[in-house]
Design a protein around this motif. Structure first.
Motif, PDB file in Angstrom:
ATOM      1  N   ARG A 199      -8.550 -14.799 -23.917  1.00 37.57           N
ATOM      2  CA  ARG A 199      -8.832 -13.637 -23.033  1.00 37.57           C
ATOM      3  C   ARG A 199      -7.656 -12.912 -22.780  1.00 37.57           C
ATOM      4  NH1 ARG A 199     -11.714 -17.853 -20.378  1.00 37.57           N
ATOM      5  NH2 ARG A 199     -10.079 -17.696 -18.646  1.00 37.57           N
ATOM      6  N   ALA A 200      -6.681 -13.437 -22.720  1.00 32.74           N
ATOM      7  CA  ALA A 200      -5.653 -12.520 -22.376  1.00 32.74           C
ATOM      8  C   ALA A 200      -5.000 -11.743 -23.536  1.00 32.74           C
ATOM      9  CB  ALA A 200      -4.427 -13.380 -21.734  1.00 32.74           C
ATOM     10  N   LEU A 201      -5.167 -12.367 -24.583  1.00 37.42           N
ATOM     11  CA  LEU A 201      -4.197 -11.618 -25.893  1.00 37.42           C
ATOM     12  C   LEU A 201      -4.847 -10.220 -26.021  1.00 37.42           C
ATOM     13  CD1 LEU A 201      -2.070 -12.457 -28.023  1.00 37.42           C
ATOM     14  CD2 LEU A 201      -3.649 -13.358 -29.489  1.00 37.42           C
TER      15      LEU A 201
ATOM     16  N   SER B 148       2.510  -5.477 -28.629  1.00 38.08           N
ATOM     17  CA  SER B 148       2.958  -6.411 -27.691  1.00 38.08           C
ATOM     18  C   SER B 148       2.283  -7.822 -28.366  1.00 38.08           C
ATOM     19  CB  SER B 148       2.182  -6.257 -26.484  1.00 38.08           C
ATOM     20  OG  SER B 148       2.609  -4.891 -25.744  1.00 38.08           O
ATOM     21  N   GLN B 149       1.452  -7.923 -28.999  1.00 41.44           N
ATOM     22  CA  GLN B 149       1.086  -9.045 -29.591  1.00 41.44           C
ATOM     23  C   GLN B 149       1.999  -9.796 -30.676  1.00 41.44           C
ATOM     24  OE1 GLN B 149      -3.126  -9.041 -30.928  1.00 41.44           O
ATOM     25  NE2 GLN B 149      -3.758  -8.005 -28.984  1.00 41.44           N
ATOM     26  N   ILE B 150       2.354  -8.720 -31.596  1.00 40.08           N
ATOM     27  CA  ILE B 150       3.203  -9.021 -32.469  1.00 40.08           C
ATOM     28  C   ILE B 150       4.667  -9.392 -32.169  1.00 40.08           C
ATOM     29  CG2 ILE B 150       4.605  -8.045 -34.569  1.00 40.08           C
ATOM     30  CD1 ILE B 150       2.041  -6.201 -35.042  1.00 40.08           C
ATOM     31  N   THR B 151       5.000  -8.697 -31.041  1.00 36.20           N
ATOM     32  CA  THR B 151       6.331  -9.055 -30.275  1.00 36.20           C
ATOM     33  C   THR B 151       6.220 -10.303 -29.798  1.00 36.20           C
ATOM     34  OG1 THR B 151       6.656  -6.661 -29.824  1.00 36.20           O
ATOM     35  CG2 THR B 151       7.887  -8.467 -28.499  1.00 36.20           C
TER      36      THR B 151
ATOM     37  N   GLY C 165      11.118 -17.082 -32.517  1.00 37.05           N
ATOM     38  CA  GLY C 165      12.375 -17.141 -32.210  1.00 37.05           C
ATOM     39  C   GLY C 165      12.575 -18.412 -31.040  1.00 37.05           C
ATOM     40  N   LEU C 166      11.776 -18.785 -30.038  1.00 35.26           N
ATOM     41  CA  LEU C 166      12.006 -19.744 -29.124  1.00 35.26           C
ATOM     42  C   LEU C 166      11.843 -21.138 -29.693  1.00 35.26           C
ATOM     43  CD1 LEU C 166      10.029 -18.128 -26.067  1.00 35.26           C
ATOM     44  CD2 LEU C 166      12.397 -18.465 -26.503  1.00 35.26           C
ATOM     45  N   LEU C 167      11.037 -21.345 -30.675  1.00 37.62           N
ATOM     46  CA  LEU C 167      10.953 -22.482 -31.514  1.00 37.62           C
ATOM     47  C   LEU C 167      12.223 -22.782 -32.188  1.00 37.62           C
ATOM     48  CD1 LEU C 167       7.285 -22.418 -32.910  1.00 37.62           C
ATOM     49  CD2 LEU C 167       8.290 -24.013 -31.132  1.00 37.62           C
ATOM     50  N   GLY C 168      12.600 -21.869 -32.781  1.00 38.31           N
ATOM     51  CA  GLY C 168      13.940 -22.157 -33.716  1.00 38.31           C
ATOM     52  C   GLY C 168      15.116 -22.432 -32.811  1.00 38.31           C
TER      53      GLY C 168
ATOM     54  N   LEU D 198       3.798 -19.419 -38.318  1.00 35.15           N
ATOM     55  CA  LEU D 198       4.099 -18.573 -39.294  1.00 35.15           C
ATOM     56  C   LEU D 198       2.970 -18.010 -39.888  1.00 35.15           C
ATOM     57  CD1 LEU D 198       6.287 -16.534 -40.460  1.00 35.15           C
ATOM     58  CD2 LEU D 198       6.991 -18.342 -42.041  1.00 35.15           C
ATOM     59  N   ALA D 199       2.113 -19.117 -40.347  1.00 39.67           N
ATOM     60  CA  ALA D 199       0.830 -18.870 -41.174  1.00 39.67           C
ATOM     61  C   ALA D 199      -0.121 -17.968 -40.313  1.00 39.67           C
ATOM     62  CB  ALA D 199       0.303 -20.105 -41.719  1.00 39.67           C
ATOM     63  N   LEU D 200      -0.095 -18.256 -38.897  1.00 37.99           N
ATOM     64  CA  LEU D 200      -0.879 -17.408 -37.899  1.00 37.99           C
ATOM     65  C   LEU D 200      -0.644 -16.130 -37.782  1.00 37.99           C
ATOM     66  CD1 LEU D 200      -1.756 -20.120 -35.216  1.00 37.99           C
ATOM     67  CD2 LEU D 200      -3.286 -19.614 -36.898  1.00 37.99           C
ATOM     68  N   THR D 201       0.865 -15.794 -37.866  1.00 38.00           N
ATOM     69  CA  THR D 201       1.308 -14.691 -37.900  1.00 38.00           C
ATOM     70  C   THR D 201       0.820 -13.835 -38.839  1.00 38.00           C
ATOM     71  OG1 THR D 201       3.293 -15.589 -36.468  1.00 38.00           O
ATOM     72  CG2 THR D 201       3.399 -13.210 -37.207  1.00 38.00           C
ATOM     73  N   ILE D 202       1.057 -14.204 -40.105  1.00 37.89           N
ATOM     74  CA  ILE D 202       0.711 -13.743 -41.416  1.00 37.89           C
ATOM     75  C   ILE D 202      -0.867 -13.333 -41.174  1.00 37.89           C
ATOM     76  CG2 ILE D 202       0.373 -13.716 -43.867  1.00 37.89           C
ATOM     77  CD1 ILE D 202       2.838 -15.649 -43.988  1.00 37.89           C
ATOM     78  N   TRP D 203      -1.697 -14.357 -40.951  1.00 42.34           N
ATOM     79  CA  TRP D 203      -3.153 -13.862 -40.849  1.00 42.34           C
ATOM     80  C   TRP D 203      -3.605 -12.919 -39.911  1.00 42.34           C
ATOM     81  CZ3 TRP D 203      -6.089 -14.594 -36.413  1.00 42.34           C
ATOM     82  CH2 TRP D 203      -7.657 -14.524 -36.938  1.00 42.34           C
ATOM     83  N   PHE D 204      -2.791 -12.992 -38.864  1.00 43.85           N
ATOM     84  CA  PHE D 204      -2.915 -11.965 -37.740  1.00 43.85           C
ATOM     85  C   PHE D 204      -2.669 -10.547 -38.144  1.00 43.85           C
ATOM     86  CE2 PHE D 204      -1.228  -9.598 -34.106  1.00 43.85           C
ATOM     87  CZ  PHE D 204      -2.526  -9.463 -33.401  1.00 43.85           C
ATOM     88  N   LEU D 205      -1.190 -10.460 -38.834  1.00 45.10           N
ATOM     89  CA  LEU D 205      -0.852  -9.250 -39.291  1.00 45.10           C
ATOM     90  C   LEU D 205      -1.750  -8.550 -40.312  1.00 45.10           C
ATOM     91  CD1 LEU D 205       2.956  -9.664 -39.409  1.00 45.10           C
ATOM     92  CD2 LEU D 205       1.733  -8.323 -37.762  1.00 45.10           C
ATOM     93  N   ARG D 206      -2.494  -9.595 -41.298  1.00 46.26           N
ATOM     94  CA  ARG D 206      -3.304  -9.006 -42.211  1.00 46.26           C
ATOM     95  C   ARG D 206      -4.544  -8.317 -41.603  1.00 46.26           C
ATOM     96  NH1 ARG D 206      -2.825  -9.856 -47.590  1.00 46.26           N
ATOM     97  NH2 ARG D 206      -4.931 -10.092 -47.942  1.00 46.26           N
TER      98      ARG D 206
END
Length: 596
Positions: A4-6, A13-16, A23-26, A167-175
């Motif tokens: 609901r917040a996203l 802001s979502q991509i950031t 970055g925090l995981l790394g 990373l996979a979720l990020t790619i899916w989100f960007l697409r």
């Protein structure tokens, strides 16, 4: 909650946020690995110390029986047992019981036996027990270290797996939220470029509340623009027809402005140039009663008035009195950044108005009229400046020649008077008379030089006379009446300077000789002639003033003759003196070239 917040966040802001999570995981994985690697490094140092103790035990066994040099081996073993690396590792891995049992066995049993033994076989069994305990401690440390390494490997694999999933979720989100909408927007933009305004951007989801998806907002904007462009194309044909009619009207106006530009820059008198311009303006606009008022010295008190049928007029009413009984009275100022040259007046009939093209025509005409009046005023100022420069040059020549000669003669006569005891009485009287005449001539020459050096700092005869009236009002301590009732620019600059000098001479005579309490200066125009009068209520001029070689009166008469006019100085019936100058002004120059 996260789902609901996203959507409430913008796309950027979502991509950031996703990038920050990666970055925090790394950073977290590297920090944890570094911390565990540090603990493993401490275990390695402890294992090395335990191995060192085992080697020292075998060396100590080989030295039995011990001598004085072998005491150093005993101390080294005790130092290694109490080393910081070994104690920290034992405490960190919870191996205190094993370590304390090892140290207790050394301190209570093995050390005394080693010191008392005569042969290595006496303590070999006990030494083997000590070494066995050391091996047990080292084995525990190695086991703990292997356990830590397994934990590090497990954590690294977990972090790598989670990072890959994110990373996979990020790619899916960007697409889904960036690439697909971007392609849709590019497709719609291409359709708009090709002239197809029916293509619309379709949202993947319905944004509710305060959604800030930039792609959807951009798509809505592009949809709105496409609708607006479609309506614009539909109305284009009608607008083209209207513009064609407007262009024809503007063409007539441009032709008028071109002819106005040529008309205003001819060599004809200004009023003759103004008449056809104002007349044709009334045929192109609903304006009537158009006239131009040309100010003198940036003020509306005195002005020339030009209209479509009337030439130059005398002083007219104020601007506000121009309004007729019906319609709206309009006025436009003719001025630039420095000066106010006049005003354009017109009447607008009831129910009529000026459209944009007609207003633009009037504005352009105002610029041309302002330029014409500016050039006319610059011509007058240029002629005045040339006269001032010429008179200054004459003054310098008189000062460098005649004034120097008179000064030399005065000095020579003064030198002769110093030896007048050698002269007879008749020659001495003649010499005194010569000195008085030289002094009179020198004083008259100084007055003439002062007259020639007089400068007019303000343009126009009215301003110069007003400045003179103000100057003598201060000197005489009374208010001099000033009445200026002649049209502006009716007196050329070369005649105006003579008129100004006559006025100054008359006022100077009133200041020096009249003892007056009332003084007036007036100018009037009648039947093409200009009359200037300077009156006072003083003692009045002497009847034989001209026979007394009154040089001021002679100079005024000469200047009146230069003006091709007359100068009359007479006593007033009720007391005082009146100086009257009457002349006919010359034609004004048309442009600066004619002045030169």
């Amino acid at each position: 909650m996260f789902k609901r917040a996203l959507p409430s966040l913008s796309l950027v802001s979502q991509i950031t946020l996703l990038m920050l999570l990666l970055g925090l995981l790394g950073i977290g994985g590297m920090s944890m690995a570094a911390w565990m690697a540090g603990s493993i490094e401490g275990n390695a140092h402890a294992i090395n110390k335990a191995g060192s103790l085992r080697m020292q035990s075998y060396r100590l066994l080989s030295e039995v029986p011990l001598n004085g040099k072998s005491a150093a081996y005993i101390r080294q073993m005790e130092v290694d047992q109490n080393s910081a690396d070994l104690l920290q590792a034992v405490e960190r891995e919870n191996l205190q019981p094993q370590f304390f049992a090892l140290r207790h066995y050394w301190q209570t049993t093995l050390r005394d036996q080693v010191l008392a033994a005569k042969h290595p076989q006496d303590v070999s069994a006990n030494m083997a027990v000590f070494v066995s305990q050391l091996d047990t401690l080292v084995a525990e440390l190695e086991h703990k270290t292997e356990y830590h390494l397994q934990q590090i490997a497990l954590i690294q694999r977990g972090l790598v797996s989670f990072t890959l999933i994110l990373l996979a979720l990020t790619i899916w989100f960007l697409r889904r939220h960036l690439l697909t909408p971007w392609r849709s927007l590019l497709s719609q933009a291409s359709a708009i470029t090709a002239g197809d305004f029916t293509r619309r951007y379709e949202r993947k989801r319905v944004a509710t509340g305060n959604a800030h998806n930039e792609m959807d907002i951009l798509g809505d904007s592009l949809n709105s623009m496409s609708v607006a462009l479609g309506e614009m194309v539909d109305n284009l044909a009608q607008r083209v027809a209207e513009k064609t009619a407007d262009l024809q009207q503007k063409n007539r106006m441009l032709d008028y402005l071109y002819r106005v530009s040529r008309q205003l820059h001819t060599s004809a008198p200004l009023e003759m140039r103004m008449q056809p311009v104002l007349k044709e303006l009334q045929s192109l606009t609903p304006l009537s009663g158009v006239q131009v008022r040309q100010y003198e010295n940036n003020g509306a008190e005195v002005f020339n008035e030009f209209s479509q049928a009337s030439p130059r007029q005398p002083v007219s009413p104020k601007v506000g009195e121009h309004a007729g009984e019906t319609g709206e009275s309009l006025s436009w100022s003719l001025r630039d950044e420095r000066e106010n040259y006049g005003v354009l007046l017109a009447q607008l009939p009831p129910g009529q108005h000026l459209n944009d093209d007609q207003q633009q025509l009037v504005n352009t005409l105002l610029e041309q009229l302002t330029s014409t009046l500016m050039l006319a005023r610059q011509a007058e100022d240029q002629q005045q400046l040339m006269l001032m420069e010429e008179r200054s040059a004459i003054a310098r020549e008189l000062h460098d020649s005649l004034a120097q000669s008179l000064s030399c003669l005065k000095i020579q006569v003064a030198c002769l008077q110093m030896h007048q005891e050698r002269l007879c009485e008749e020659d001495a009287a003649l010499l005194q008379q010569m000195r008085e005449e030289l002094s009179t001539a020198y004083r008259q020459l100084r007055e003439l030089l002062t007259t020639f050096r007089l400068t007019i700092n303000t343009p126009g005869l009215r301003a110069a006379l007003q400045h003179t009236v103000d100057e003598f009002s201060r000197r005489m301590g009374l208010a001099i009446d000033f009445d200026y009732q002649i049209p502006p620019r009716s007196v050329p600059a070369n005649q105006g300077i003579h008129l100004l000098h006559i006025a100054r001479e008359a006022l100077n005579n009133a200041y020096k000789h009249a003892k007056a309490t009332q003084v007036s200066l007036s100018l009037h125009a009648s039947e093409g002639e200009i009359t200037m009068s300077i009156c006072d209520n003083g003692e009045g001029i002497s009847p034989d003033a001209e026979r007394q070689n009154h040089y001021g009166l002679i100079i005024m008469q000469d200047r009146a003759s230069t003006l091709h006019g007359q100068c009359r100085v007479a006593r007033r019936p009720d007391g005082g003196t009146e100086v009257t100058v009457r002349f006919r002004p010359e034609a004004l120059p048309i442009n600066p070239q004619e002045q030169v």
